[in-house]
Scaffold this active site. Structure first.
Site, PDB file in Angstrom:
ATOM      1  N   SER A 174       0.824  -1.211   0.000  1.00 35.92           N
ATOM      2  CA  SER A 174       0.000   0.000   0.000  1.00 35.92           C
ATOM      3  C   SER A 174       0.852   1.253   0.000  1.00 35.92           C
ATOM      4  O   SER A 174       0.344   2.340  -0.259  1.00 35.92           O
ATOM      5  CB  SER A 174      -0.829   0.075   1.283  1.00 35.92           C
TER       6      SER A 174
ATOM      7  N   HIS B 264      -1.001  -2.465  -7.106  1.00 35.69           N
ATOM      8  CA  HIS B 264      -1.745  -2.138  -5.890  1.00 35.69           C
ATOM      9  C   HIS B 264      -3.255  -2.217  -6.135  1.00 35.69           C
ATOM     10  O   HIS B 264      -3.848  -1.308  -6.704  1.00 35.69           O
ATOM     11  CB  HIS B 264      -1.331  -0.727  -5.424  1.00 35.69           C
TER      12      HIS B 264
ATOM     13  N   GLU C 186      -3.506   0.478  -9.004  1.00 34.07           N
ATOM     14  CA  GLU C 186      -2.431   1.470  -9.157  1.00 34.07           C
ATOM     15  C   GLU C 186      -1.187   0.681  -9.569  1.00 34.07           C
ATOM     16  O   GLU C 186      -0.784  -0.244  -8.861  1.00 34.07           O
ATOM     17  CB  GLU C 186      -2.206   2.119  -7.784  1.00 34.07           C
TER      18      GLU C 186
ATOM     19  N   ASN D 109      -2.812   6.187  -1.161  1.00 34.19           N
ATOM     20  CA  ASN D 109      -2.710   6.286   0.293  1.00 34.19           C
ATOM     21  C   ASN D 109      -2.056   7.577   0.779  1.00 34.19           C
ATOM     22  O   ASN D 109      -2.178   7.924   1.940  1.00 34.19           O
ATOM     23  CB  ASN D 109      -2.008   5.059   0.859  1.00 34.19           C
TER      24      ASN D 109
HETATM   25  P1  NAI Z   1      -3.936  -9.559   6.093  1.00 37.58           P
HETATM   26  O1  NAI Z   1      -3.428  -9.373   7.475  1.00 37.58           O
HETATM   27  O2  NAI Z   1      -5.395  -9.773   5.867  1.00 37.58           O
HETATM   28  O3  NAI Z   1      -3.171 -10.786   5.356  1.00 37.58           O
HETATM   29  C1  NAI Z   1      -1.786 -10.943   5.314  1.00 37.58           C
HETATM   30  C2  NAI Z   1      -1.490 -12.423   5.121  1.00 37.58           C
HETATM   31  O4  NAI Z   1      -0.077 -12.590   4.889  1.00 37.58           O
HETATM   32  C3  NAI Z   1      -1.837 -13.302   6.341  1.00 37.58           C
HETATM   33  O5  NAI Z   1      -2.688 -14.349   5.941  1.00 37.58           O
HETATM   34  C4  NAI Z   1      -0.485 -13.832   6.831  1.00 37.58           C
HETATM   35  O6  NAI Z   1      -0.567 -15.145   7.334  1.00 37.58           O
HETATM   36  C5  NAI Z   1       0.336 -13.780   5.543  1.00 37.58           C
HETATM   37  N1  NAI Z   1       1.780 -13.698   5.781  1.00 37.58           N
HETATM   38  C6  NAI Z   1       2.429 -12.896   6.662  1.00 37.58           C
HETATM   39  N2  NAI Z   1       3.764 -13.084   6.550  1.00 37.58           N
HETATM   40  C7  NAI Z   1       3.949 -14.005   5.577  1.00 37.58           C
HETATM   41  C8  NAI Z   1       5.100 -14.617   4.980  1.00 37.58           C
HETATM   42  N3  NAI Z   1       6.322 -14.297   5.391  1.00 37.58           N
HETATM   43  N4  NAI Z   1       4.927 -15.522   3.994  1.00 37.58           N
HETATM   44  C9  NAI Z   1       3.678 -15.865   3.567  1.00 37.58           C
HETATM   45  N5  NAI Z   1       2.558 -15.326   4.092  1.00 37.58           N
HETATM   46  C10 NAI Z   1       2.687 -14.401   5.073  1.00 37.58           C
HETATM   47  O7  NAI Z   1      -3.422  -8.264   5.274  1.00 37.58           O
HETATM   48  P2  NAI Z   1      -4.056  -7.579   3.961  1.00 37.58           P
HETATM   49  O8  NAI Z   1      -5.028  -6.543   4.368  1.00 37.58           O
HETATM   50  O9  NAI Z   1      -4.462  -8.641   3.011  1.00 37.58           O
HETATM   51  O10 NAI Z   1      -2.783  -6.792   3.390  1.00 37.58           O
HETATM   52  C11 NAI Z   1      -1.772  -7.452   2.657  1.00 37.58           C
HETATM   53  C12 NAI Z   1      -0.988  -6.443   1.840  1.00 37.58           C
HETATM   54  O11 NAI Z   1      -1.876  -5.733   0.972  1.00 37.58           O
HETATM   55  C13 NAI Z   1      -0.268  -5.371   2.666  1.00 37.58           C
HETATM   56  O12 NAI Z   1       0.940  -5.036   2.036  1.00 37.58           O
HETATM   57  C14 NAI Z   1      -1.242  -4.211   2.612  1.00 37.58           C
HETATM   58  O13 NAI Z   1      -0.611  -2.969   2.818  1.00 37.58           O
HETATM   59  C15 NAI Z   1      -1.755  -4.336   1.189  1.00 37.58           C
HETATM   60  N6  NAI Z   1      -3.047  -3.712   0.934  1.00 37.58           N
HETATM   61  C16 NAI Z   1      -4.048  -3.759   1.870  1.00 37.58           C
HETATM   62  C17 NAI Z   1      -5.272  -3.166   1.639  1.00 37.58           C
HETATM   63  C18 NAI Z   1      -6.361  -3.223   2.651  1.00 37.58           C
HETATM   64  O14 NAI Z   1      -7.374  -2.526   2.506  1.00 37.58           O
HETATM   65  N7  NAI Z   1      -6.243  -4.046   3.692  1.00 37.58           N
HETATM   66  C19 NAI Z   1      -5.555  -2.452   0.372  1.00 37.58           C
HETATM   67  C20 NAI Z   1      -4.461  -2.528  -0.588  1.00 37.58           C
HETATM   68  C21 NAI Z   1      -3.256  -3.097  -0.283  1.00 37.58           C
END
Ligand code: NAI
Length: 284
Positions: free
Chosen positions: A119, A140, A152, A190
């Site tokens: 993000s 993104h 993005e 963001n």
């Molecule tokens: P989340 O917390 O829902 O999911 C993250 C997942 O990554 C978890 O299932 C975790 O087990 C896994 N994980 C963590 N470390 C790991 C590793 N070393 N190897 C493999 N899996 C691993 O987070 P979310 O919201 O899905 O965010 C993920 C990415 O997307 C972040 O970079 C965030 O900034 C970005 N993002 C998030 C948005 C949102 O609205 N939440 C929107 C756009 C981008």
């Protein structure tokens, strides 16, 4: 550059959504997460959303079935070895992401494109963890991925034109609109959104208004479809804090200082909707 098989890393709210839209658009998808429970939850979520789309008449039962079959889960990142594109969507943390990119650089053939759904973190720094910075790019997606039209597309300093074009076309093949931006903290989305959310949190912190009132003002007064605190809960307060920290560090300006109340909630584990509690409570 032909993209047929895609690995998505991270089966959380974003990764599972990305895997879903890729599979629905006909790509073979490998979904990997370090946490097995998260992986199963991610797959279940995809099946549930697709079943809902069938009920709503958006897709046929056959299409749903075929899409589900196109997604394979894996507990090993090594399976990225035969993928044309890897989209990383793990926690918003530079150390975790660079470790994964350095691993992917070893595992995948040299033509594989490595994309990150970060993000806010610098694409150029993530790319520097590999020996192929020309093939590293920001892709993104917005949350919820199956619904939101925007991707993005962020060029790192060394991203090649060919890789940019391939990713733009791939995003379009997912029925999304790709918008090109350059690599600065928070990109466009963001950098504009998150300071507003942070300011909304400050208004609660300083006792200006209750969360419900803040959200009502922004919904009814500014025509936002969702209030900033509801949106923060939806994004995840941990992710919001990481992004504010990236902006604060990247620009060195105190206008990006994360609100202490945001830090407090994250420390308490009140991470928003995904944790059942944030500015609002989500327990049934
Ligand atoms: P989340 O917390 O829902 O999911 C993250 C997942 O990554 C978890 O299932 C975790 O087990 C896994 N994980 C963590 N470390 C790991 C590793 N070393 N190897 C493999 N899996 C691993 O987070 P979310 O919201 O899905 O965010 C993920 C990415 O997307 C972040 O970079 C965030 O900034 C970005 N993002 C998030 C948005 C949102 O609205 N939440 C929107 C756009 C981008």
């Amino acid at each position: 550059m032909n993209i047929n098989k895609i690995m998505v890393i991270g089966a959380g709210q974003m990764g599972a959504g990305i895997a879903q839209v890729c599979a629905v658009s006909g790509y073979d998808v490998l979904l990997y997460d370090a946490n097995e429970e998260a992986l199963d939850r991610g797959i279940k979520g995809i099946e549930k959303r697709l079943a809902r789309d069938v009920t709503k008449g958006k897709i046929s039962e056959d299409d749903k079935h075929a899409s589900v079959l196109r997604i394979k889960k894996t507990a090993s990142i090594d399976e990225a070895a035969d993928c044309d594109l890897v989209i990383e969507a793990v926690v918003e943390n530079m150390d975790v992401k660079t470790k994964i990119f350095s691993q992917l650089d070893q595992i995948t053939p040299e033509q594989t494109i490595l994309a990150t759904n970060t993000s806010s973190l610098p694409i150029t720094e993530i790319a520097a963890a590999t020996k192929r910075p020309d093939k590293v790019i920001g892709m993104h997606f917005m949350n919820p991925v199956p619904v939101m039209k925007l991707v993005e597309v962020i060029r790192g300093l060394a991203t090649s034109d060919e890789v940019f074009e391939t990713i733009k076309q791939t995003a379009e093949s997912l029925n999304k609109t790709a918008v090109e931006v350059n690599d600065f903290p928070g990109f466009v989305s963001n950098r504009v959104l998150m300071p507003m959310i942070n300011e909304a949190i400050y208004t609660v912190y300083e006792g200006v208004a209750e969360p419900e009132a803040v959200d009502e003002v922004m919904k009814l007064g500014m025509n936002h479809p969702m209030g900033p605190l509801t949106l923060a809960d939806f994004i995840g307060l941990d992710t919001c804090l990481y992004i504010m920290e990236t902006l604060h560090e990247g620009f060195g300006d105190d206008k990006y200082r994360p609100c202490p109340l945001l830090r407090k909630y994250v420390k308490a584990g009140w991470l928003g909707k995904k944790a059942g509690r944030g500015f609002y409570s989500y327990t049934e």
